[in-house]
Scaffold this motif. Structure first.
Motif, mmCIF file in Angstrom:
data_model
loop_
_atom_site.group_PDB
_atom_site.id
_atom_site.type_symbol
_atom_site.label_atom_id
_atom_site.label_comp_id
_atom_site.label_asym_id
_atom_site.label_seq_id
_atom_site.Cartn_x
_atom_site.Cartn_y
_atom_site.Cartn_z
ATOM 1 N N LEU A 79 -8.112 58.631 54.528
ATOM 2 C CA LEU A 79 -8.913 57.657 54.926
ATOM 3 C C LEU A 79 -9.922 57.993 54.216
ATOM 4 O O LEU A 79 -10.385 59.055 53.528
ATOM 5 C CB LEU A 79 -9.048 57.566 56.382
ATOM 6 N N TYR A 80 -10.939 56.924 54.010
ATOM 7 C CA TYR A 80 -12.243 56.874 53.269
ATOM 8 C C TYR A 80 -13.426 56.955 54.016
ATOM 9 O O TYR A 80 -13.475 56.253 55.020
ATOM 10 C CB TYR A 80 -12.061 55.549 51.941
ATOM 11 N N GLY A 81 -14.175 57.761 53.589
ATOM 12 C CA GLY A 81 -15.508 58.010 54.489
ATOM 13 C C GLY A 81 -16.299 59.268 54.279
ATOM 14 O O GLY A 81 -15.691 60.056 53.390
ATOM 15 N N SER A 82 -17.423 59.352 54.498
ATOM 16 C CA SER A 82 -18.373 60.424 54.342
ATOM 17 C C SER A 82 -18.302 61.435 55.683
ATOM 18 O O SER A 82 -18.661 62.562 55.328
ATOM 19 C CB SER A 82 -19.652 60.089 53.851
ATOM 20 N N LEU A 83 -18.154 60.977 56.907
ATOM 21 C CA LEU A 83 -18.122 61.871 57.828
ATOM 22 C C LEU A 83 -16.989 62.286 57.880
ATOM 23 O O LEU A 83 -15.794 62.143 57.605
ATOM 24 C CB LEU A 83 -18.659 60.932 59.300
ATOM 25 N N PRO A 84 -17.007 63.908 58.446
ATOM 26 C CA PRO A 84 -15.673 64.456 58.652
ATOM 27 C C PRO A 84 -15.148 64.055 60.176
ATOM 28 O O PRO A 84 -15.810 63.608 60.782
ATOM 29 C CB PRO A 84 -16.060 65.902 58.525
ATOM 30 N N MET A 85 -13.908 64.289 60.077
ATOM 31 C CA MET A 85 -12.946 63.985 61.410
ATOM 32 C C MET A 85 -13.441 65.243 62.375
ATOM 33 O O MET A 85 -12.818 66.246 62.299
ATOM 34 C CB MET A 85 -11.718 63.956 61.184
ATOM 35 N N TYR A 86 -14.392 65.036 63.146
ATOM 36 C CA TYR A 86 -14.733 66.223 64.029
ATOM 37 C C TYR A 86 -14.504 66.141 65.311
ATOM 38 O O TYR A 86 -14.499 67.263 66.306
ATOM 39 C CB TYR A 86 -16.316 66.399 63.812
ATOM 40 N N LYS B 133 -16.819 53.824 64.146
ATOM 41 C CA LYS B 133 -17.137 52.594 63.017
ATOM 42 C C LYS B 133 -16.302 52.961 61.824
ATOM 43 O O LYS B 133 -15.857 52.198 61.156
ATOM 44 C CB LYS B 133 -18.385 52.358 62.755
ATOM 45 N N GLN B 134 -16.498 54.155 61.237
ATOM 46 C CA GLN B 134 -15.748 54.535 60.127
ATOM 47 C C GLN B 134 -14.316 54.671 60.201
ATOM 48 O O GLN B 134 -13.614 53.990 59.126
ATOM 49 C CB GLN B 134 -16.227 56.236 59.340
ATOM 50 N N PHE B 135 -13.852 54.960 61.205
ATOM 51 C CA PHE B 135 -12.231 54.828 61.434
ATOM 52 C C PHE B 135 -11.971 53.419 61.561
ATOM 53 O O PHE B 135 -10.950 52.967 60.863
ATOM 54 C CB PHE B 135 -12.036 55.648 62.814
#
Length: 452
Positions: A123-130, A205-207
């Motif tokens: 997926l696209y985004g700057s936050l990692p999946m944490y 929100k990113q997801f």
């Protein structure tokens, strides 16, 4: 004796006169700036007649003084490719059951790898999946207490007698007699289980932004993971071929800024999915330059450069980023310096500069290879220029040009009818074999001589 001394004196005077007046031409093989300075320092010979003979022995080739843009460029080696490799931080645990091929492009919703036959999705985004995403389950609520249930220790019965056993078993009725069955008294209902609460955060929100971009709807894109989000996730999971739980584990997703190109894998199918089994680069081509740390003034973000490709074509690029940390090139420099000095480290220090291209099609089918990057050091627009070879160093100092039509001043500054006539000029920028010239007697279109 006196006559001999007088003859010798006159001969010395003639030799001195030749040293004073004659011009010296600047050869084409001389370095641009250093060469002109060297010629200006030489002794000049020949009188007016000699100057005419020199003009006759020189080439009759003439060139015009032209007006235009003079650009001084510097070259540096670079490498065409897709930029630095970045490892995917895969959090899925288990056995790798599928890996992508190198050079494959993966876009949003695509599978980066499979672990225990479960896809890890890009997926696209700057936050990692944490963390895991889903509705937050609450602890079940306890029932009773006080008059309602009498379940707490020390709760009183209706007649004021304290219930000392505190449990549901042996609860006392209104008459103080123990309820033998230990169940809920008639007319009382157990407390319903607590409903899950929404999860909140920017990662939600990113997801949700990605989920909507993949075509799943029915929820509001915000920072709250609701039951409507969970319903959309179930539909997405069904399409992926995994159980529709409505929850997303931290190992199910990896994020990148956009489409990626698979650069390589560090494990084989059947190995444990640990660390960073897959690395990627950007899909667009770019040039990476190891620029000397002491010479990065040109490398400003947005600065335009010209890149010569391995096939000989030249394309325009822009500086996209400049590294903040300098690194020493392998095999260069030493602790004390090649000449025994202490500054050899600065010669080997380099900074990574990344150059990108707005028009990827201009690169053709070229994927990688060595390139030459040219950048502008100095540029002068609308100036008069001549070939450097046309400059002469004048005896009285400075530089001049020999007029091809024979009009002008001689080397001694006086008007003459000789073949060699000169006009003084002031020099400016040297670049690409030409030099900027100016002066009251210099104008566009005038013809000047150059040597063979």
């Amino acid at each position: 004796m006196d006559t001999g001394r007088e003859s010798e004196s006159r001969a010395d005077g003639r030799r001195a006169g030749r040293r004073r007046r004659g011009p010296v031409l600047v050869g084409t093989g001389i370095l641009l700036v250093a060469g002109v300075s060297t010629v200006g320092a030489l002794g000049l010979g020949g009188g007016g007649a000699d100057a005419g003979q020199a003009g006759q022995s020189r080439s009759s080739q003439a060139v015009p003084v032209t007006r235009g843009t003079l650009t001084d460029q510097t070259e540096i080696d670079g490498r065409l490719g897709h930029g630095p490799e970045v490892p995917f931080p895969v959090k899925a645990k288990g056995t790798v059951t599928w890996l992508p091929e190198t050079d494959r492009t993966i876009r949003r919703g695509g599978t980066v790898l499979r672990v225990d036959d479960r896809p890890v999705v890009l997926l696209y985004g700057s936050l990692p999946m944490y963390r895991d995403l889903g509705m937050v389950e609450q602890e079940p609520a306890t029932t009773g207490g006080g008059e309602a249930g009498g379940s707490g220790e020390g709760a009183e019965d209706a007649d004021g007698t304290k219930n000392t056993d505190g449990g549901a078993d042996g609860a006392k009725g209104a008459d103080g007699v123990d309820d033998i069955d230990g169940g809920t008294p008639p007319g009382r209902q157990p407390a319903p289980p607590a409903a899950p609460t929404p999860l909140r955060g920017m990662d939600v929100k990113q997801f949700e932004t990605n989920l909507q971009a993949l075509g799943y709807s029915g929820f509001t894109v915000d920072d709250t993971y609701t039951t409507l989000t969970a319903d959309a996730v179930k539909r997405w999971q069904k399409d992926l071929g995994v159980p529709g739980t409505g929850k997303v584990d931290a190992g199910d997703i990896v994020y990148a800024s956009g489409p990626v190109r698979i650069a390589g894998t560090s494990v084989r199918v059947g190995a444990e999915a640990a660390g960073s089994p897959v690395s990627y680069t950007r899909t667009s081509r770019m040039v990476t330059v190891a620029a000397p740390a002491a010479d990065t003034d040109w490398a400003r973000r947005g600065s335009e450069v010209t890149v010569e490709l391995p096939d000989g074509r030249s394309v325009q690029g822009k500086v996209a980023s400049v590294g903040k940390d300098a690194s020493a090139a392998e095999g260069e420099g030493n602790a004390e310096g090649e000449d025994g000095g202490d500054d050899a480290g600065t010669k080997a220090a380099t900074v990574s500069v990344v150059i990108t291209f707005d028009d990827q099609e201009s690169l053709g089918r070229m994927e990688s290879g060595p390139v030459t990057v040219r950048y502008v050091v100095e540029q002068r627009k609308g100036v008069l220029t001549v070939p450097v070879a046309a400059l002469v160093a004048l005896a009285e100092g400075g530089h001049g040009l020999e007029l091809a039509d024979g009009s002008g001043k001689g080397a001694d500054g006086e008007n003459t009818d000789g073949a060699s006539r000169f006009v003084p000029v002031k020099t400016g920028l040297f670049a690409n074999g030409r030099v900027e010239v100016s002066g009251p007697e210099v104008h566009e279109g005038m013809k000047v001589r150059i040597p063979k």
